[in-house]
Design a protein around this motif. Sequence first.
Motif, mmCIF file in Angstrom:
data_model
loop_
_atom_site.group_PDB
_atom_site.id
_atom_site.type_symbol
_atom_site.label_atom_id
_atom_site.label_comp_id
_atom_site.label_asym_id
_atom_site.label_seq_id
_atom_site.Cartn_x
_atom_site.Cartn_y
_atom_site.Cartn_z
ATOM 1 N N VAL A 85 3.889 -3.494 5.720
ATOM 2 C CA VAL A 85 3.410 -4.503 5.043
ATOM 3 C C VAL A 85 2.267 -5.285 5.348
ATOM 4 C CG1 VAL A 85 5.606 -5.176 4.074
ATOM 5 C CG2 VAL A 85 4.743 -6.281 6.224
ATOM 6 N N THR A 86 1.873 -4.679 6.770
ATOM 7 C CA THR A 86 0.715 -5.247 7.130
ATOM 8 C C THR A 86 -0.416 -4.155 7.300
ATOM 9 O OG1 THR A 86 1.522 -4.584 9.344
ATOM 10 C CG2 THR A 86 1.625 -6.776 8.834
ATOM 11 N N MET A 87 -0.203 -3.005 7.759
ATOM 12 C CA MET A 87 -1.140 -2.077 8.035
ATOM 13 C C MET A 87 -1.438 -1.158 6.681
ATOM 14 S SD MET A 87 -2.313 -2.261 10.908
ATOM 15 C CE MET A 87 -3.475 -0.704 11.147
ATOM 16 N N PHE A 94 -2.906 -8.362 16.410
ATOM 17 C CA PHE A 94 -1.754 -9.151 15.401
ATOM 18 C C PHE A 94 -0.484 -8.328 15.394
ATOM 19 C CE2 PHE A 94 -0.491 -10.173 11.092
ATOM 20 C CZ PHE A 94 -0.196 -11.553 11.429
ATOM 21 N N VAL A 95 -0.673 -6.958 14.606
ATOM 22 C CA VAL A 95 0.489 -6.382 14.272
ATOM 23 C C VAL A 95 1.469 -5.848 15.546
ATOM 24 C CG1 VAL A 95 1.444 -4.390 13.112
ATOM 25 C CG2 VAL A 95 -0.737 -5.362 12.102
ATOM 26 N N TRP A 104 7.988 -4.211 8.883
ATOM 27 C CA TRP A 104 6.580 -5.270 9.408
ATOM 28 C C TRP A 104 5.278 -4.342 9.231
ATOM 29 C CZ3 TRP A 104 4.519 -9.564 9.968
ATOM 30 C CH2 TRP A 104 3.329 -9.739 10.748
ATOM 31 N N VAL A 105 5.428 -3.007 10.060
ATOM 32 C CA VAL A 105 3.952 -2.422 10.028
ATOM 33 C C VAL A 105 3.600 -1.887 8.719
ATOM 34 C CG1 VAL A 105 2.851 -0.300 11.068
ATOM 35 C CG2 VAL A 105 4.608 -1.775 12.360
ATOM 36 N N ALA A 117 2.059 3.058 11.359
ATOM 37 C CA ALA A 117 0.151 2.595 10.978
ATOM 38 C C ALA A 117 -0.115 3.915 10.695
ATOM 39 C CB ALA A 117 -0.254 2.068 12.262
ATOM 40 N N LEU A 135 -4.057 -2.826 4.783
ATOM 41 C CA LEU A 135 -5.337 -2.842 5.380
ATOM 42 C C LEU A 135 -6.024 -1.563 5.052
ATOM 43 C CD1 LEU A 135 -7.346 -4.057 7.438
ATOM 44 C CD2 LEU A 135 -6.153 -3.061 9.096
ATOM 45 N N PHE A 141 -7.149 -5.122 14.476
ATOM 46 C CA PHE A 141 -5.875 -5.810 13.805
ATOM 47 C C PHE A 141 -4.784 -5.321 14.382
ATOM 48 C CE2 PHE A 141 -2.993 -6.107 9.778
ATOM 49 C CZ PHE A 141 -3.358 -7.295 9.825
#
Length: 470
Positions: A406-408, A139-140, A403-404, A184, A411, A135
Amino acid sequence: MDALWVASVTDSINTIYLLFSAYLVFVMQLGFAMLCAGSVRAKNAMNIMLTNVVDAAVGSLSYYLFGFAFAFGDGSNSNPFIGVRFFALKDIPSSSYDYNFFLYQWAFAIAVAGITSGSIAERTQFSAYLVFSFFLTGFVYPIVAHWVWSSSGWLSPGSSSLLFGSGAIDFAGSGVVHLVGAIAGLWGAAIEGPRVGRFDAFGKPVPIKGHNATLVVLGTFLLWFGWFGFNPGSFNKILVPYPDTTDQGHWTSVGRTAVTTTLAGSTAGIVTLFGRRLLIGHWDALDVCNGVLGGFVSITSGCAVVEPWAAVVCGFVAAWVLIGLNILALKLQFDDPLEATQLHGGCGAWGLIFTGLFAKEEFIVQAYDSGVRGIVRPYGLFLGGGWSLLGAQVVELLAVVGWVSVTMGPLFYALDKLGLLRISVDEEVAGLDISSHGGYAYNAHPEYSSPREETGPRFYSDYVRLQDNS
């Protein structure tokens, strides 16, 4: 005919230089593996080496299928790469696509996952590595790379619409690579919590030493060597002559970039050595290794656009950023076995700010406008260049962190709730090698599995008792 011959020679030199730089960056994977293996306990050495191999292998597929397209595609035409068949890679210096450029960018992408792996070492399920590595690489990270390095990125200093009239200068990736991997890792380590025995019942830190200082030093030198591809190699079209001048274009900047890289890392290493000597009372080779790497991380953003003397300043501050964040991490009971979050995150953030303070206008024009005369660019605040560049650097920093996160963050949270993130206490105490990989890395040394190698409780009942007492 002469013009065609010159063009052919130029393309050949560019290809050789870019591929050689890609190979140097890939050697950094070996450096990461050695550094990580030496920094963990012997009972987890096999696991950490396997995760480094998996980061490269899984990252290859995810970047090929998805990441390259997200980073450098614009969504219009077809392309032979599977993952980018609907993308016209206009940023790549050839008529359709370029394998050399792909390989170089792939080497950067897999480095990001290696940073994150270090933060969550010694207590993470192997399956979780597979998920987050795919991921993060596919993507990130590519989204951030597009923002800053694509000609259509909103933060790019090569965009037709420059943020604050400047764009963010992150030449080789203090933010794009190092800060992404560190944030992350921050979320992964925070959600997992510290290793068993890292803090006692009163919250005081208990030292957990890595098992092999030789591997740490070896890994540091391999990373140092690879950084000469990471930073100077980022002049992707290297043999570009400057108009109206007699010099050889970007070649004039490559040597300076290598020098600034060396000076920043060396300064940070020396300052960390003496700073830690004052704090702990003795010399420590492992501290100076992390200091050197912290200096490299910091200079990576501005390596091509600052004077050598400024690189010394960069390394000096980077050392104290690393030392200070390590102290803060202990106070907050944050456990990162390789100091990856503090090193790559703190020093990466400082590198972005440093560039906004010390970047030289002449060098910015060299790096981003091929030395065209008469170009006016915002430059370092401390050199009289105003606030525009520094503002763009701060925006990049905040954008990457947001950004990292709200994504990682979600996850890792989901993996934790599904029971797929952290191993059991008994497995952690026994060691990942014996519980997940069939045996220890050092089969000739059975004493590595003895109780004296442990710094925390050996059995689950002891762990529960300590928790009750706390």
